[in-house]
Design a protein around this motif. Structure first.
Motif, PDB file in Angstrom:
ATOM      1  N   ARG A 110       0.794  -1.222   0.000  1.00  0.00           N
ATOM      2  CA  ARG A 110       0.000   0.000   0.000  1.00  0.00           C
ATOM      3  C   ARG A 110       0.834   1.283   0.000  1.00  0.00           C
ATOM      4  O   ARG A 110       0.290   2.377  -0.104  1.00  0.00           O
ATOM      5  CB  ARG A 110      -0.910   0.020   1.239  1.00  0.00           C
ATOM      6  N   LYS A 111       2.161   1.163   0.142  1.00  0.00           N
ATOM      7  CA  LYS A 111       2.996   2.364   0.191  1.00  0.00           C
ATOM      8  C   LYS A 111       4.335   2.099  -0.475  1.00  0.00           C
ATOM      9  O   LYS A 111       4.730   0.951  -0.674  1.00  0.00           O
ATOM     10  CB  LYS A 111       3.218   2.783   1.641  1.00  0.00           C
ATOM     11  N   ASP A 112       5.027   3.159  -0.858  1.00  0.00           N
ATOM     12  CA  ASP A 112       6.353   3.037  -1.458  1.00  0.00           C
ATOM     13  C   ASP A 112       7.329   2.466  -0.435  1.00  0.00           C
ATOM     14  O   ASP A 112       7.270   2.822   0.755  1.00  0.00           O
ATOM     15  CB  ASP A 112       6.850   4.398  -1.935  1.00  0.00           C
TER      16      ASP A 112
ATOM     17  N   ILE B 170       3.472  -5.406 -11.088  1.00  0.00           N
ATOM     18  CA  ILE B 170       4.501  -4.493 -11.583  1.00  0.00           C
ATOM     19  C   ILE B 170       4.270  -4.235 -13.071  1.00  0.00           C
ATOM     20  O   ILE B 170       4.226  -5.163 -13.879  1.00  0.00           O
ATOM     21  CB  ILE B 170       5.907  -5.066 -11.345  1.00  0.00           C
ATOM     22  N   ARG B 171       4.140  -2.964 -13.427  1.00  0.00           N
ATOM     23  CA  ARG B 171       3.898  -2.566 -14.819  1.00  0.00           C
ATOM     24  C   ARG B 171       5.174  -2.190 -15.547  1.00  0.00           C
ATOM     25  O   ARG B 171       5.250  -2.288 -16.777  1.00  0.00           O
ATOM     26  CB  ARG B 171       2.934  -1.368 -14.861  1.00  0.00           C
ATOM     27  N   ASP B 172       6.187  -1.735 -14.812  1.00  0.00           N
ATOM     28  CA  ASP B 172       7.400  -1.266 -15.474  1.00  0.00           C
ATOM     29  C   ASP B 172       8.551  -1.260 -14.482  1.00  0.00           C
ATOM     30  O   ASP B 172       8.345  -1.255 -13.259  1.00  0.00           O
ATOM     31  CB  ASP B 172       7.189   0.140 -16.032  1.00  0.00           C
ATOM     32  N   ILE B 173       9.759  -1.286 -15.019  1.00  0.00           N
ATOM     33  CA  ILE B 173      10.981  -1.142 -14.214  1.00  0.00           C
ATOM     34  C   ILE B 173      11.813  -0.048 -14.847  1.00  0.00           C
ATOM     35  O   ILE B 173      12.151  -0.121 -16.032  1.00  0.00           O
ATOM     36  CB  ILE B 173      11.791  -2.445 -14.156  1.00  0.00           C
TER      37      ILE B 173
ATOM     38  N   THR C  35      13.955   1.151  -9.865  1.00  0.00           N
ATOM     39  CA  THR C  35      12.604   1.321  -9.339  1.00  0.00           C
ATOM     40  C   THR C  35      11.594   0.489 -10.126  1.00  0.00           C
ATOM     41  O   THR C  35      11.521   0.576 -11.358  1.00  0.00           O
ATOM     42  CB  THR C  35      12.179   2.800  -9.388  1.00  0.00           C
ATOM     43  N   ALA C  36      10.829  -0.310  -9.409  1.00  0.00           N
ATOM     44  CA  ALA C  36       9.735  -1.080  -9.996  1.00  0.00           C
ATOM     45  C   ALA C  36       8.438  -0.333  -9.717  1.00  0.00           C
ATOM     46  O   ALA C  36       8.189   0.105  -8.586  1.00  0.00           O
ATOM     47  CB  ALA C  36       9.688  -2.484  -9.403  1.00  0.00           C
ATOM     48  N   ILE C  37       7.609  -0.217 -10.757  1.00  0.00           N
ATOM     49  CA  ILE C  37       6.422   0.626 -10.671  1.00  0.00           C
ATOM     50  C   ILE C  37       5.176  -0.234 -10.796  1.00  0.00           C
ATOM     51  O   ILE C  37       4.957  -0.911 -11.810  1.00  0.00           O
ATOM     52  CB  ILE C  37       6.442   1.694 -11.778  1.00  0.00           C
ATOM     53  N   ALA C  38       4.352  -0.209  -9.753  1.00  0.00           N
ATOM     54  CA  ALA C  38       3.032  -0.841  -9.795  1.00  0.00           C
ATOM     55  C   ALA C  38       1.996   0.252 -10.031  1.00  0.00           C
ATOM     56  O   ALA C  38       2.333   1.404 -10.297  1.00  0.00           O
ATOM     57  CB  ALA C  38       2.769  -1.588  -8.496  1.00  0.00           C
TER      58      ALA C  38
ATOM     59  N   VAL D 153       2.030   2.137  -6.279  1.00  0.00           N
ATOM     60  CA  VAL D 153       3.217   2.205  -5.422  1.00  0.00           C
ATOM     61  C   VAL D 153       4.482   2.008  -6.240  1.00  0.00           C
ATOM     62  O   VAL D 153       4.440   1.516  -7.375  1.00  0.00           O
ATOM     63  CB  VAL D 153       3.162   1.136  -4.300  1.00  0.00           C
ATOM     64  N   LYS D 154       5.603   2.391  -5.640  1.00  0.00           N
ATOM     65  CA  LYS D 154       6.910   2.187  -6.243  1.00  0.00           C
ATOM     66  C   LYS D 154       7.799   1.445  -5.245  1.00  0.00           C
ATOM     67  O   LYS D 154       7.714   1.662  -4.034  1.00  0.00           O
ATOM     68  CB  LYS D 154       7.558   3.513  -6.611  1.00  0.00           C
ATOM     69  N   ILE D 155       8.659   0.595  -5.773  1.00  0.00           N
ATOM     70  CA  ILE D 155       9.595  -0.155  -4.929  1.00  0.00           C
ATOM     71  C   ILE D 155      10.998   0.124  -5.441  1.00  0.00           C
ATOM     72  O   ILE D 155      11.308  -0.141  -6.611  1.00  0.00           O
ATOM     73  CB  ILE D 155       9.320  -1.669  -4.972  1.00  0.00           C
ATOM     74  N   THR D 156      11.837   0.655  -4.598  1.00  0.00           N
ATOM     75  CA  THR D 156      13.224   0.938  -4.951  1.00  0.00           C
ATOM     76  C   THR D 156      14.114  -0.163  -4.389  1.00  0.00           C
ATOM     77  O   THR D 156      13.994  -0.519  -3.202  1.00  0.00           O
ATOM     78  CB  THR D 156      13.662   2.302  -4.400  1.00  0.00           C
TER      79      THR D 156
END
Length: 432
Positions: free
Chosen positions: A18-20, A188-191, A195-198, A201-204
């Motif tokens: 739910r959060k970066d 995940i839609r893109d990297i 950074t992976a982008i949903a 949210v973003k995951i670094t």
């Protein structure tokens, strides 16, 4: 349709992200390979997070026939000729180590793990079998040629390799996933770089492992050229014989057999995704003829990523992305290859050398006949006049009347009759 594994397991649920967040290692994909990567990193005390677009184990993993073996068809004679004896030894040792690791882990997990012999049979070519037996023995594993099989048709014999195994993959996955840092329903839609982008949210992450069956980023690695996807079908029969082993045809479109509890699992009906094939009807016709008293209890289908040379792609995603790693192209041997990949990649992200990595490197030569065939398929479908296009790379979708899905013959994405995404590499729904 539900597989027998789905009906005999209870997968734990995990929250949605739910959060970066930031982490040392991000694993994308919650199938057997991704979860094993997370398990090994957890054991080593490495900071990691695994994200899965839906539920763990509910993609390709739930539809495997769950053979755990180092004998992957008639591969070793070809490997010695095409890659050399040292790389053939690496491939064999890595897969034997994978079988051993499953055996160790399953000592403490109730997952119907059974030691079984593995057989690869041929309907037409005994010479191939003789050559494979010689190759396997030269590489240091005991194999023998056998003539009689408990199958209802004549063969030219089979290569037998002992001390292999079968299990219930979802019972195993359910147990090893407990306590791991997993987020579900996080697609995940893109990297972009680290950074992976949903969607929200973003995951670094310093390092990213892509274990999404078919890799999701096109601009690196050329996996859309190096692979195609292949569908195969399974029926599970009650009141059918015990075959006491695992049997596969050396031909890609042949049949496979194994038991689970009181069921006989028969696989086959294969075809390239987006093409036509025998599907379940071929298996049902076979069962009606050879096991007339049997009752069908389950039927399901699976999809496999096929590499150019029969060896998976495990290692750096591309030469331009030293922080990204990939595991794909398991060529119908997903259980053993998942373990091999998890052992290699968990070492790599920790900065440890792994002796097997060179045989699986995704950057080996692409000059193979299958590359040309993949290219021809892509071009012909791109030129097909239709409005129904795959959002992955624009290929024409084909209607699969048996499964009532829209399938992409280029790279294997699949959508339901309303365009909802079923199988990747597409990352979005299709307009159908």
């Amino acid at each position: 349709m539900k597989s027998v594994w789905s009906d005999h397991s209870n997968i734990p649920q995990f929250p949605q992200l739910r959060k970066d967040i930031k982490t040392e290692v991000l694993i994308i994909g919650g199938g057997m390979c991704g979860v094993l990567c997370a398990y090994f990193l957890e054991q080593k005390g490495i900071d990691y997070v695994l994200v899965e677009g839906e539920r763990i184990g509910q993609g390709i993993t739930k539809n495997t026939t769950a053979k755990v073996t180092s004998q992957h068809g008639l591969i070793y004679d070809k490997l010695i000729k095409n890659a050399g004896i040292e790389k053939a030894k690496m491939y064999l040792r890595s897969n034997e180590d994978a079988v051993t690791k499953y055996r160790e882990l399953c000592q403490n997990i109730k997952c119907d793990f059974e030691q079984k012999d593995a057989y690869t049979y041929s309907l037409s070519d005994r010479k191939q079998l003789e050559d494979e037996v010689k190759a396997v023995n030269v590489l240091g594993l005991k194999a023998e040629l056998v003539d009689k099989l408990p199958l209802p048709f004549e063969t030219k014999g089979a290569i037998k390799v002992g001390n292999q195994a079968q299990f219930n993959p979802l019972l195993f996955l359910s147990e090893i996933a407990k306590g791991l840092k997993i987020y579900e329903n996080t697609f995940i839609r893109d990297i972009k770089d680290h950074t992976a982008i949903a969607d929200d949210v973003k995951i670094t992450a310093n390092k990213i492992i892509v274990a999404t069956h078919f890799p999701l980023i096109n601009k690196h690695g050329s996996y859309f050229l190096k692979m195609y996807q292949h569908r195969s079908y399974v029926i599970a029969l009650e009141n059918a014989p015990k075959v006491n082993g695992m049997y596969v045809d050396e031909a890609q479109k042949g049949m496979s057999f194994r038991n689970y509890e009181d069921l006989l699992l028969i696989g086959g009906g294969d075809h390239r995704t987006g093409k036509s094939g025998g599907n379940w009807q071929e298996l049902r016709d076979f069962a009606k003829k050879n096991y007339p008293k049997a009752i069908e209890k389950y039927a399901w289908a699976t999809q496999d990523c096929m590499s150019l040379d029969g060896i998976p792609y495990i290692g750096h995603y591309s030469k331009q992305t030293p922080h990204m790693y990939v595991a794909t192209g398991f060529n119908k041997w997903g259980m053993t290859s998942s373990m091999v990949a998890a052992m290699i990649l968990s070492d790599m992200v920790m900065g440890k050398d792994n002796e097997w990595r060179q045989v699986y490197t995704p950057h080996r030569s692409m000059i193979k006949p299958q590359l040309f065939m993949n290219g021809v398929e892509a071009v012909s479908n791109l030129l097909t006049p239709t409005m129904k296009r795959c959002p992955h790379m624009g290929c024409a979708l084909k209607w699969n009347k048996i499964e009532r899905t829209w399938d992409c013959p280029c790279h294997g994405s699949r959508f339901d009759n309303k365009g909802q995404l079923i199988d990747n590499p597409a990352k979005h729904n299709a307009k159908v």
